[in-house]
Design a protein around this motif. Sequence first.
Motif, PDB file in Angstrom:
ATOM      1  N   UNK A   1       0.829  -1.200   0.000  1.00  0.00           N
ATOM      2  CA  UNK A   1       0.000   0.000   0.000  1.00  0.00           C
ATOM      3  C   UNK A   1       0.867   1.256   0.000  1.00  0.00           C
ATOM      4  N   UNK A   2       1.972   1.243   0.753  1.00  0.00           N
ATOM      5  CA  UNK A   2       2.867   2.400   0.757  1.00  0.00           C
ATOM      6  C   UNK A   2       3.391   2.673  -0.645  1.00  0.00           C
ATOM      7  N   UNK A   3       3.791   1.627  -1.338  1.00  0.00           N
ATOM      8  CA  UNK A   3       4.311   1.786  -2.696  1.00  0.00           C
ATOM      9  C   UNK A   3       3.241   2.315  -3.646  1.00  0.00           C
TER      10      UNK A   3
ATOM     11  N   UNK B   1       0.776   7.016  -6.460  1.00  0.00           N
ATOM     12  CA  UNK B   1      -0.342   7.951  -6.585  1.00  0.00           C
ATOM     13  C   UNK B   1       0.132   9.398  -6.416  1.00  0.00           C
ATOM     14  N   UNK B   2       1.037   9.643  -5.455  1.00  0.00           N
ATOM     15  CA  UNK B   2       1.594  10.995  -5.314  1.00  0.00           C
ATOM     16  C   UNK B   2       2.333  11.385  -6.594  1.00  0.00           C
ATOM     17  N   UNK B   3       3.138  10.465  -7.127  1.00  0.00           N
ATOM     18  CA  UNK B   3       3.934  10.755  -8.324  1.00  0.00           C
ATOM     19  C   UNK B   3       3.055  11.024  -9.540  1.00  0.00           C
TER      20      UNK B   3
ATOM     21  N   UNK C   1      -7.471  10.675  -5.843  1.00  0.00           N
ATOM     22  CA  UNK C   1      -8.576   9.742  -5.546  1.00  0.00           C
ATOM     23  C   UNK C   1      -8.042   8.487  -4.845  1.00  0.00           C
ATOM     24  N   UNK C   2      -6.942   7.925  -5.359  1.00  0.00           N
ATOM     25  CA  UNK C   2      -6.346   6.739  -4.728  1.00  0.00           C
ATOM     26  C   UNK C   2      -5.878   7.069  -3.310  1.00  0.00           C
ATOM     27  N   UNK C   3      -5.286   8.238  -3.143  1.00  0.00           N
ATOM     28  CA  UNK C   3      -4.828   8.631  -1.806  1.00  0.00           C
ATOM     29  C   UNK C   3      -5.999   8.719  -0.839  1.00  0.00           C
TER      30      UNK C   3
ATOM     31  N   UNK D   1      -5.346  16.448  -1.521  1.00  0.00           N
ATOM     32  CA  UNK D   1      -4.926  16.930  -2.836  1.00  0.00           C
ATOM     33  C   UNK D   1      -3.443  16.651  -3.025  1.00  0.00           C
ATOM     34  N   UNK D   2      -3.013  16.784  -4.254  1.00  0.00           N
ATOM     35  CA  UNK D   2      -1.622  16.521  -4.612  1.00  0.00           C
ATOM     36  C   UNK D   2      -1.014  17.820  -5.124  1.00  0.00           C
TER      37      UNK D   2
END
Length: 105
Positions: free
Chosen positions: A13-15, A20-22, A27-29, A43-44
Amino acid sequence: MLDGVPAETPEDLMRSRYTAFALGDARHLADTWFPATRPDDVSVDAGTTWLGLEVLSSEEASDGRSGRVAFRARWRDAATGELGTLEEDSRFLRRAGRWYYADAL
């Protein structure tokens, strides 16, 4: 994970959250953040380019309901070129067969 398949471990999940950040996938976050600790606004920052992830340690509790992942992520600010590192020890919770990011310790 990003494709909707639940992560098998806290590290998985961390990966997926790093990815998702990258990719800018807020939405995934939001979907993988434990509801009780999730902020109202997930938000990103489009001005941050993520350059790499290093998992320092990963563990899962013997009861399978919690875990921790320590990591280091490198980033660059698109406007200034500033380089930085985010280092965090993250806590994960498993509920109804799904892992969620809870918070940073």
